[in-house]
Each structure stands twice: as structure tokens, then as C-alpha cells.
Scaffold this motif. Sequence first.
Motif, PDB file in Angstrom:
ATOM      1  N   ARG A  93      46.408  76.685  54.855  1.00  0.00           N
ATOM      2  CA  ARG A  93      46.739  76.039  53.523  1.00  0.00           C
ATOM      3  C   ARG A  93      48.212  75.744  53.345  1.00  0.00           C
ATOM      4  O   ARG A  93      48.544  74.548  52.772  1.00  0.00           O
ATOM      5  CB  ARG A  93      45.949  76.899  52.607  1.00  0.00           C
ATOM      6  N   ARG A  94      49.137  76.483  53.669  1.00  0.00           N
ATOM      7  CA  ARG A  94      50.606  76.533  53.434  1.00  0.00           C
ATOM      8  C   ARG A  94      51.128  75.178  53.964  1.00  0.00           C
ATOM      9  O   ARG A  94      51.983  74.410  53.132  1.00  0.00           O
ATOM     10  CB  ARG A  94      51.160  77.528  54.047  1.00  0.00           C
ATOM     11  N   ILE A  95      50.519  74.708  55.065  1.00  0.00           N
ATOM     12  CA  ILE A  95      51.153  73.206  55.436  1.00  0.00           C
ATOM     13  C   ILE A  95      50.614  71.984  54.672  1.00  0.00           C
ATOM     14  O   ILE A  95      51.309  71.008  54.347  1.00  0.00           O
ATOM     15  CB  ILE A  95      50.820  73.022  56.995  1.00  0.00           C
ATOM     16  N   PHE A  96      49.337  72.207  54.134  1.00  0.00           N
ATOM     17  CA  PHE A  96      48.816  71.213  53.120  1.00  0.00           C
ATOM     18  C   PHE A  96      49.645  71.229  51.967  1.00  0.00           C
ATOM     19  O   PHE A  96      49.900  70.254  51.466  1.00  0.00           O
ATOM     20  CB  PHE A  96      47.447  71.407  52.944  1.00  0.00           C
TER      21      PHE A  96
ATOM     22  N   GLY B 254      40.120  68.482  58.661  1.00  0.00           N
ATOM     23  CA  GLY B 254      38.792  68.688  57.724  1.00  0.00           C
ATOM     24  C   GLY B 254      38.836  69.745  57.054  1.00  0.00           C
ATOM     25  O   GLY B 254      38.922  69.980  55.806  1.00  0.00           O
ATOM     26  N   ALA B 255      38.465  71.018  57.465  1.00  0.00           N
ATOM     27  CA  ALA B 255      38.508  72.313  56.905  1.00  0.00           C
ATOM     28  C   ALA B 255      39.809  72.732  56.432  1.00  0.00           C
ATOM     29  O   ALA B 255      39.739  73.146  55.168  1.00  0.00           O
ATOM     30  CB  ALA B 255      38.043  73.238  58.053  1.00  0.00           C
TER      31      ALA B 255
ATOM     32  N   LEU C 297      39.154  64.461  51.082  1.00  0.00           N
ATOM     33  CA  LEU C 297      39.293  64.025  52.754  1.00  0.00           C
ATOM     34  C   LEU C 297      38.704  62.776  53.139  1.00  0.00           C
ATOM     35  O   LEU C 297      37.418  62.665  52.967  1.00  0.00           O
ATOM     36  CB  LEU C 297      38.506  65.475  53.659  1.00  0.00           C
ATOM     37  N   ALA C 298      39.486  62.000  53.857  1.00  0.00           N
ATOM     38  CA  ALA C 298      38.803  60.871  54.652  1.00  0.00           C
ATOM     39  C   ALA C 298      38.750  61.357  56.004  1.00  0.00           C
ATOM     40  O   ALA C 298      39.777  61.317  56.831  1.00  0.00           O
ATOM     41  CB  ALA C 298      39.601  59.609  54.232  1.00  0.00           C
ATOM     42  N   TRP C 299      37.837  61.316  56.728  1.00  0.00           N
ATOM     43  CA  TRP C 299      37.616  61.516  57.720  1.00  0.00           C
ATOM     44  C   TRP C 299      37.422  60.572  58.876  1.00  0.00           C
ATOM     45  O   TRP C 299      36.613  59.370  58.855  1.00  0.00           O
ATOM     46  CB  TRP C 299      36.189  62.529  58.495  1.00  0.00           C
ATOM     47  N   VAL C 300      38.543  60.229  59.616  1.00  0.00           N
ATOM     48  CA  VAL C 300      38.494  58.922  60.778  1.00  0.00           C
ATOM     49  C   VAL C 300      37.804  59.298  61.896  1.00  0.00           C
ATOM     50  O   VAL C 300      38.181  60.159  62.796  1.00  0.00           O
ATOM     51  CB  VAL C 300      40.027  58.631  61.044  1.00  0.00           C
ATOM     52  N   ASN C 301      36.552  58.734  61.921  1.00  0.00           N
ATOM     53  CA  ASN C 301      35.785  59.130  63.055  1.00  0.00           C
ATOM     54  C   ASN C 301      35.353  58.310  64.024  1.00  0.00           C
ATOM     55  O   ASN C 301      34.452  57.388  63.935  1.00  0.00           O
ATOM     56  CB  ASN C 301      34.247  59.675  62.344  1.00  0.00           C
ATOM     57  N   ARG C 302      36.361  57.862  64.917  1.00  0.00           N
ATOM     58  CA  ARG C 302      36.363  56.685  65.706  1.00  0.00           C
ATOM     59  C   ARG C 302      35.110  56.890  66.639  1.00  0.00           C
ATOM     60  O   ARG C 302      34.755  55.955  67.410  1.00  0.00           O
ATOM     61  CB  ARG C 302      37.653  56.748  66.465  1.00  0.00           C
ATOM     62  N   ALA C 303      34.909  58.107  67.148  1.00  0.00           N
ATOM     63  CA  ALA C 303      33.967  58.383  68.061  1.00  0.00           C
ATOM     64  C   ALA C 303      32.671  58.513  67.625  1.00  0.00           C
ATOM     65  O   ALA C 303      31.506  58.913  68.398  1.00  0.00           O
ATOM     66  CB  ALA C 303      34.289  59.659  69.026  1.00  0.00           C
ATOM     67  N   SER C 304      32.216  58.325  66.319  1.00  0.00           N
ATOM     68  CA  SER C 304      30.906  58.398  65.936  1.00  0.00           C
ATOM     69  C   SER C 304      30.332  59.774  66.037  1.00  0.00           C
ATOM     70  O   SER C 304      29.018  59.868  66.373  1.00  0.00           O
ATOM     71  CB  SER C 304      29.930  57.339  66.324  1.00  0.00           C
ATOM     72  N   ALA C 305      31.234  60.987  66.017  1.00  0.00           N
ATOM     73  CA  ALA C 305      30.699  62.235  66.169  1.00  0.00           C
ATOM     74  C   ALA C 305      29.852  62.824  64.912  1.00  0.00           C
ATOM     75  O   ALA C 305      30.058  61.932  63.999  1.00  0.00           O
ATOM     76  CB  ALA C 305      31.716  62.846  66.365  1.00  0.00           C
ATOM     77  N   HIS C 306      29.106  63.829  65.021  1.00  0.00           N
ATOM     78  CA  HIS C 306      28.575  64.505  63.803  1.00  0.00           C
ATOM     79  C   HIS C 306      29.675  65.586  63.273  1.00  0.00           C
ATOM     80  O   HIS C 306      30.591  66.254  63.953  1.00  0.00           O
ATOM     81  CB  HIS C 306      27.529  65.188  64.296  1.00  0.00           C
ATOM     82  N   TRP C 307      29.676  65.647  61.939  1.00  0.00           N
ATOM     83  CA  TRP C 307      30.339  66.599  61.190  1.00  0.00           C
ATOM     84  C   TRP C 307      29.808  68.059  61.601  1.00  0.00           C
ATOM     85  O   TRP C 307      28.482  68.400  61.641  1.00  0.00           O
ATOM     86  CB  TRP C 307      30.305  66.306  59.652  1.00  0.00           C
ATOM     87  N   PRO C 308      30.554  68.900  61.964  1.00  0.00           N
ATOM     88  CA  PRO C 308      30.289  70.171  62.442  1.00  0.00           C
ATOM     89  C   PRO C 308      29.636  70.973  61.273  1.00  0.00           C
ATOM     90  O   PRO C 308      30.341  71.412  60.297  1.00  0.00           O
ATOM     91  CB  PRO C 308      31.610  70.777  62.794  1.00  0.00           C
ATOM     92  N   PRO C 309      28.425  71.800  61.214  1.00  0.00           N
ATOM     93  CA  PRO C 309      27.757  72.149  60.415  1.00  0.00           C
ATOM     94  C   PRO C 309      28.414  73.422  60.008  1.00  0.00           C
ATOM     95  O   PRO C 309      28.370  73.905  58.722  1.00  0.00           O
ATOM     96  CB  PRO C 309      26.254  72.370  60.741  1.00  0.00           C
ATOM     97  N   ALA C 310      29.341  74.067  60.791  1.00  0.00           N
ATOM     98  CA  ALA C 310      29.843  75.297  60.660  1.00  0.00           C
ATOM     99  C   ALA C 310      31.162  75.110  59.470  1.00  0.00           C
ATOM    100  O   ALA C 310      31.389  76.287  58.934  1.00  0.00           O
ATOM    101  CB  ALA C 310      30.671  75.966  61.682  1.00  0.00           C
ATOM    102  N   ILE C 311      31.494  74.039  59.351  1.00  0.00           N
ATOM    103  CA  ILE C 311      32.680  73.865  58.330  1.00  0.00           C
ATOM    104  C   ILE C 311      32.366  73.754  56.924  1.00  0.00           C
ATOM    105  O   ILE C 311      31.272  72.885  56.675  1.00  0.00           O
ATOM    106  CB  ILE C 311      33.413  72.614  58.732  1.00  0.00           C
ATOM    107  N   ALA C 312      32.893  74.552  56.388  1.00  0.00           N
ATOM    108  CA  ALA C 312      32.150  74.746  54.702  1.00  0.00           C
ATOM    109  C   ALA C 312      32.714  73.241  54.056  1.00  0.00           C
ATOM    110  O   ALA C 312      33.954  72.737  54.036  1.00  0.00           O
ATOM    111  CB  ALA C 312      33.124  75.936  53.844  1.00  0.00           C
TER     112      ALA C 312
ATOM    113  N   ASP D  26      41.376  63.139  61.961  1.00  0.00           N
ATOM    114  CA  ASP D  26      40.481  62.691  62.906  1.00  0.00           C
ATOM    115  C   ASP D  26      39.888  64.071  63.513  1.00  0.00           C
ATOM    116  O   ASP D  26      38.821  63.875  63.687  1.00  0.00           O
ATOM    117  CB  ASP D  26      40.634  62.043  64.164  1.00  0.00           C
ATOM    118  N   ASP D  27      40.559  65.122  62.967  1.00  0.00           N
ATOM    119  CA  ASP D  27      40.092  66.426  63.713  1.00  0.00           C
ATOM    120  C   ASP D  27      39.238  67.098  62.486  1.00  0.00           C
ATOM    121  O   ASP D  27      39.667  67.648  61.523  1.00  0.00           O
ATOM    122  CB  ASP D  27      41.160  67.454  64.108  1.00  0.00           C
ATOM    123  N   ALA D  28      37.973  67.267  62.553  1.00  0.00           N
ATOM    124  CA  ALA D  28      37.038  67.936  61.855  1.00  0.00           C
ATOM    125  C   ALA D  28      37.503  69.282  61.315  1.00  0.00           C
ATOM    126  O   ALA D  28      37.447  69.850  60.280  1.00  0.00           O
ATOM    127  CB  ALA D  28      35.619  67.968  62.218  1.00  0.00           C
TER     128      ALA D  28
END
Length: 240
Positions: free
Chosen positions: A165-168, A193-194, A203-218, A187-189
Motif C-alpha cells: 500500500r505504501r507505494i500507492f 490490481g490487488a 482500478l482499470a485493468w488493462v487486459n490485453r491478453a483477455s485473461a480471467h480475473w484471478p478469483p483469489a484476489i479480493a 496490467d498485472d492483476a
Amino acid sequence: MTALGLDVARIRAITLDLDDTLWPIWPTLQRAEDALGAWLTTHAPRAAGLARNPEARHRARQQALTDHAAHAHDLATIRREAIRQLLAWAGDDPALAEPAFEVFFDERQRVTLFGDALPALAALSARYPLVALSNGNADVHRVGIGRYFHAAVSATQIGVGKPERRIFAAAAQAAGVPEHAVLHVGDDALLDGAGALAAGMQLAWVNRASAHWPPAIAGRPHAVVPDMRALCGLLGVAVS
């Protein structure tokens, strides 16, 4: 392109990841590795032989991380010390690590931007203060896009990297706004993202690879876009 509860009216600044958001990182790193290898072949040929071995490069990096654990967030330091380790193992002068790293670092700044990046940067920077927020060691001024950024914040400067969090918080402070008024774009979930969600940013997720959002991320992104031009469209920012 999907807006999942994005509140555009709340945005007063944008923090922006660099690698793999504005340009592809692996071709950039490969060119930098090739430049380093060519330089070592001339100035430290035994180390150059070691550097061509992926296992030796991996061991050198792990040794650098062990010896300089307090600087694990600083990719430049770890890269330099891994080069120094290879030189030492090869029996070459470890002092050559400094000029060798500069060759690598200079080439690392020669990025090839995604086609949507420059028009989006020009459009977004006309409306919002942009702050580069990166764990990497790209320099927006050496890359040639510094004019679009109000500030740049890196893990090397702050002492921790994303998703801490400190860097954000430091990036929001550099923009001159509270964290809840920031839209983070990356781009990195996990790292982008987290980290941004935990900091209270949108958060705007730049998803160039059409990946799925990881369910483990709150939590989930407030917007998912395939590129930066699409992000501008969601924000109602006209792109030339």
C-alpha cells in the motif's frame, strides 16, 4: 471493454503502470540482455560465457537477492549485483559490473510502445495529472514520454514495490489527491490490481491478453479494457 461500477466523477488523478501496460516488456528485456551479452563478450569473455547459460544467470540473480535482501525491491541493484556475481565466478574484474549494467540499463529504456499508448497518454494527460507507478526501472524521461507525466514513483524510490500500500499512497501524494480519488491503470492483476484495490483506489485493468480475473484476489476491477484507447473511451476522453 467493460465498466464494472467505475465512478468517473470520482477520478481526480491517474496512476499508471508502465511495463506491459504501455509497452511489451519481454522484447525490451531481451534486447537489453543481448546488448549486455555483446558488451561482456568484448570486455569480459569468460563472464559472457556464463551469462549465456540460463541456469548460471538464475543462480547469480538468486545470490544477489540473498546477499542484498534489503534491496529486493530495487531491480536495478539486483541486476547490477547479479552481473557482478557472474564476473566474480568467471574470474573477471567485478568492477566491470558498473559499466556493464549501464549498457543494459541504456538499452532497457529503448521501448517499443503499444500503438494505443501515445495517443492515450496525450489525451489523458490533458485532463488528469498522470503519475507513473512502477516496480521496474524504466525512466519515463529516457523512454521519451516524460512530458505526459506529472510525476513518477518507483519501488526503488519508496523502498517497497506494488502491491504494498505504501507505494500507492506515495503515488497519490505525488498527484496531490487522496487515494480514493485515484484511478490506477495497470496490467498485472496482483501487483496492480490487488494493490490498488487495497489502497482504496479505483482500478482499470488493462487486459490485453483477455485473461480471467484471478478469483483469489479480493475485489474486482472497476473497469476492464483491452488497451489504453478503450480506457479513454470509458472516461469520455477524446483521442486524436
